[in-house]
Design an enzyme around this catalytic site. Structure first.
Site, PDB file in Angstrom:
ATOM      1  N   GLU A   1       0.813  -1.222   0.000  1.00 22.61           N
ATOM      2  CA  GLU A   1       0.000   0.000   0.000  1.00 22.61           C
ATOM      3  C   GLU A   1       0.848   1.274   0.000  1.00 22.61           C
ATOM      4  OE1 GLU A   1      -3.428   0.072   2.553  1.00 22.61           O
ATOM      5  OE2 GLU A   1      -3.384  -2.094   2.776  1.00 22.61           O
TER       6      GLU A   1
ATOM      7  N   HIS B   1       1.809   5.022  -0.507  1.00 16.62           N
ATOM      8  CA  HIS B   1       1.072   6.283  -0.583  1.00 16.62           C
ATOM      9  C   HIS B   1       2.023   7.414  -0.974  1.00 16.62           C
ATOM     10  CE1 HIS B   1      -2.942   5.033   0.577  1.00 16.62           C
ATOM     11  NE2 HIS B   1      -2.419   4.268   1.520  1.00 16.62           N
TER      12      HIS B   1
ATOM     13  N   GLU C   1       1.822   1.900   3.780  1.00 14.97           N
ATOM     14  CA  GLU C   1       0.860   1.935   4.879  1.00 14.97           C
ATOM     15  C   GLU C   1       0.974   0.704   5.779  1.00 14.97           C
ATOM     16  OE1 GLU C   1      -3.810   3.043   5.719  1.00 14.97           O
ATOM     17  OE2 GLU C   1      -3.016   3.172   3.687  1.00 14.97           O
TER      18      GLU C   1
END
Length: 297
Positions: free
Chosen positions: A267, A269, A284
């Site tokens: 994940e 970001h 994340e």
């Protein structure tokens, strides 16, 4: 030839949620832990540290301020935060309740400018904490990321499918994207006065000139869900693929290269150029990943 190496550095548990990151004036990476209400700090090669906020405040985007401190948005608490490089924290309430501040960047006027996702406003905060809000000429637009251009602040309108610009007096221009429902999120200034942005719903990278000319570049994987973007010293834009578990780069002529992250479903970001000249992205799942180019024979 050039090859890419990617190394992950664990900075939190998988529940804390490293979200955005930036380089401070102290030569450290500063990052938000959105789910645990903390601001983290990492000097490459050392152990990470963190500073506690309200656990439910939802710190999201973080940026260097003109005063040498780091400034960040508290999405769930409707506040703007400031932390000095030695860890002193101040917080400022945004006047509009429920506004959901998200993106933040330093403007050419020496103030910080931020987006209010839920109230269709752009905010401005001086380094002594005075806040002014400017209404946008659209409703339900969900203004998201923001960056400084040569002639004002540029921001994405995630739900309106547009790029906006606000000058230092509060005058706003809106530039609709060619692709419908593209849902732009991240935006960054290029080295040539243009702006790069990502379209999370369309799987495209976009580029807009100061006069509003837009070019879109489809990614190899249109379901990759690009999220954030930054520009390196060579003028190449680097972006995260939240859905594709990759980081990618696009040259000014539109050539795209993508690189798989080592850990599945990590994940990615935020992404930024680190104090060591490498690219760093926040995962994340609990780490910061360092992306470096290595020359090979």
């Amino acid at each position: 030839m050039t090859r890419i190496s990617i190394e992950e550095h664990t900075v939190a548990d998988s529940e804390a949620g490293p979200y955005a990151l930036t380089t401070g004036t102290d030569g450290a990476l500063w990052f938000t832990l959105v789910h645990s209400g903390r601001i983290g700090r990492l000097v490459p090669g050392e152990e990470p540290t963190s500073h506690r906020l309200d656990p439910t405040c939802g710190p999201t985007v973080i940026t260097p301020g003109p005063d040498g401190a780091l400034w960040f948005t508290e999405y769930r608490a409707d506040r703007i935060g400031r932390i000095t490089t030695d860890g002193v924290i101040d917080e400022f309430d945004v006047p509009t309740p429920g506004c959901g501040p998200f993106g933040i960047a330093t403007g050419p006027d020496g103030a910080l400018w931020f987006t209010e996702t839920a109230s269709d406003r752009i905010g401005r905060i001086t380094t002594d904490g005075h806040i002014t809000e400017f209404s946008l000429p659209v409703t339900g637009a969900f203004p998201s990321a923001i960056t400084a251009g040569d002639d004002g602040m540029w921001f994405t309108l995630n739900q309106a499918g547009a790029i906006g610009r606000i000058d230092m007096t509060g005058a706003v221009d809106i530039h609709p994207l060619p692709t419908e429902a593209a849902a732009p999120v991240g935006i960054a200034s290029g080295n040539d006065g243009t702006l790069w942005f990502v379209e999370i719903a369309a799987g495209q990278i976009g580029r807009i000139t100061p006069d509003g000319q837009i070019t879109e570049f489809p990614l190899p994987d249109r379901t990759a869900r690009p999220h954030a973007v930054t520009v390196d010293e060579h003028g190449a834009a680097w972006f995260t693929e939240w859905g594709g578990n990759r980081v990618g780069t696009i040259t000014p002529d539109g050539s795209v290269t993508v690189h798989d992250l080592p850990t599945p479903h990590s994940e990615p970001h935020g992404i930024t150029v680190g104090p060591d000249g490498a690219l760093w992205t926040a995962l994340e799942t609990g780490a910061l990943a360092r992306i470096a180019a290595n020359s090979a024979p």
